[in-house]
Design an enzyme around this catalytic site. Sequence first.
Site, short mmCIF file in Angstrom:
data_model
loop_
_atom_site.label_atom_id
_atom_site.label_comp_id
_atom_site.label_asym_id
_atom_site.label_seq_id
_atom_site.Cartn_x
_atom_site.Cartn_y
_atom_site.Cartn_z
N ASN A 133 0.86 -1.18 0.00
CA ASN A 133 0.00 0.00 0.00
C ASN A 133 0.90 1.24 0.00
O ASN A 133 1.60 1.50 0.98
CB ASN A 133 -0.89 -0.04 1.26
N LYS A 154 0.08 4.28 0.13
CA LYS A 154 -0.48 5.36 0.96
C LYS A 154 -0.16 6.73 0.34
O LYS A 154 -0.23 6.88 -0.88
CB LYS A 154 0.03 5.24 2.41
N HIS A 181 -9.93 0.73 4.10
CA HIS A 181 -8.69 0.79 4.88
C HIS A 181 -8.94 1.61 6.14
O HIS A 181 -9.78 2.53 6.13
CB HIS A 181 -7.57 1.41 4.04
N GLU A 215 -6.11 -5.80 9.86
CA GLU A 215 -5.03 -4.90 10.28
C GLU A 215 -5.45 -4.13 11.53
O GLU A 215 -6.22 -3.17 11.42
CB GLU A 215 -4.77 -3.84 9.20
N ILE A 245 -0.48 -0.25 13.07
CA ILE A 245 -0.07 0.27 11.75
C ILE A 245 1.04 1.32 11.91
O ILE A 245 0.95 2.21 12.73
CB ILE A 245 -1.30 0.88 11.01
N GLY A 299 2.61 -3.31 10.75
CA GLY A 299 3.93 -3.52 11.35
C GLY A 299 4.77 -4.61 10.71
O GLY A 299 5.85 -4.94 11.19
N ALA A 316 3.21 -1.50 4.28
CA ALA A 316 3.55 -0.18 3.74
C ALA A 316 4.92 0.30 4.23
O ALA A 316 5.93 0.08 3.57
CB ALA A 316 2.45 0.82 4.09
N SER A 317 4.95 0.94 5.41
CA SER A 317 6.12 1.73 5.82
C SER A 317 7.43 0.95 5.85
O SER A 317 8.48 1.50 5.49
CB SER A 317 5.86 2.39 7.18
O1 G3P Z 1 -2.27 -1.13 4.42
C1 G3P Z 1 -1.08 -1.46 5.03
C2 G3P Z 1 -0.95 -0.88 6.36
O2 G3P Z 1 -1.94 -0.13 6.89
C3 G3P Z 1 0.12 -1.34 7.23
O3 G3P Z 1 0.99 -0.27 7.33
O4 G3P Z 1 3.12 0.79 7.67
O5 G3P Z 1 2.28 -0.85 9.35
O6 G3P Z 1 3.06 -1.64 7.12
P1 G3P Z 1 2.43 -0.52 7.90
#
Ligand code: G3P
Length: 225
Positions: free
Chosen positions: A12, A14, A96, A144, A149, A184, A205-206
Amino acid sequence: MSNLKAPVVILNFKTYLESSGENALELAKALESASAESGITMVAAPQAIDIYKIKEETGIPVLSQHIDAVSPGGHTGSNLFESFVESGIDGSLLNHSEKRMTLADIAAVTKMLEDEKLISCICTNNVETSVAAATLSPTYVAVEPPELIGTGIPVSKADPEVVSGSVDKVKAIDKNVSVLCGAGISTGEDMAAAIELGAEGVLLASGIIKAESPKDALLDLVSKI
Ligand code: G3P
């Protein structure tokens, strides 16, 4: 396209600067080459404005991050399903935690995607909402917990019950729905733990977007499965 080979990695994008505009294209190319090297399905979920370019210049599956439940006409500022289809999406994330939708809108857009044989990935925050999402028979339910997150604390280790509980309950409702997990997740161990719990892939994502080398981070992510 309605089903991708498991396990899947959905990135994602984002609204990070590192995954916007020209950087979005670079990141999509990193996904494409990590996917070719590892043989694991990797999917991009960029901002709407970057979809065309990524579809034109890469061969990876692309999901939009959100679609509004509106019909063509007077809905200024909305993102129209028909326009996404024309831009070549393979499907969409829905609901989301950073872009929640009403249940009625989730149902409407899931149906639009199904009618076009496109992928629907409904995000949820706990086992109960995973159950509700499963009744709509999307392609994926992605659980999630919002509090994890962006923390780097992987759901597959910090809250394994929400993953295994979602898998059990979702499969009891509709065995064709695949469960993903996210929040995470960034390392090979995190993803291996997710698969161990019955997830058929991850949404993340991150950990990848902020990595010094997203391609290396992606290869590490899938190194233990
Ligand atoms: O959609 C993926 C997400 O919300 C998870 O984000 O940065 O924790 O990998 P992250």
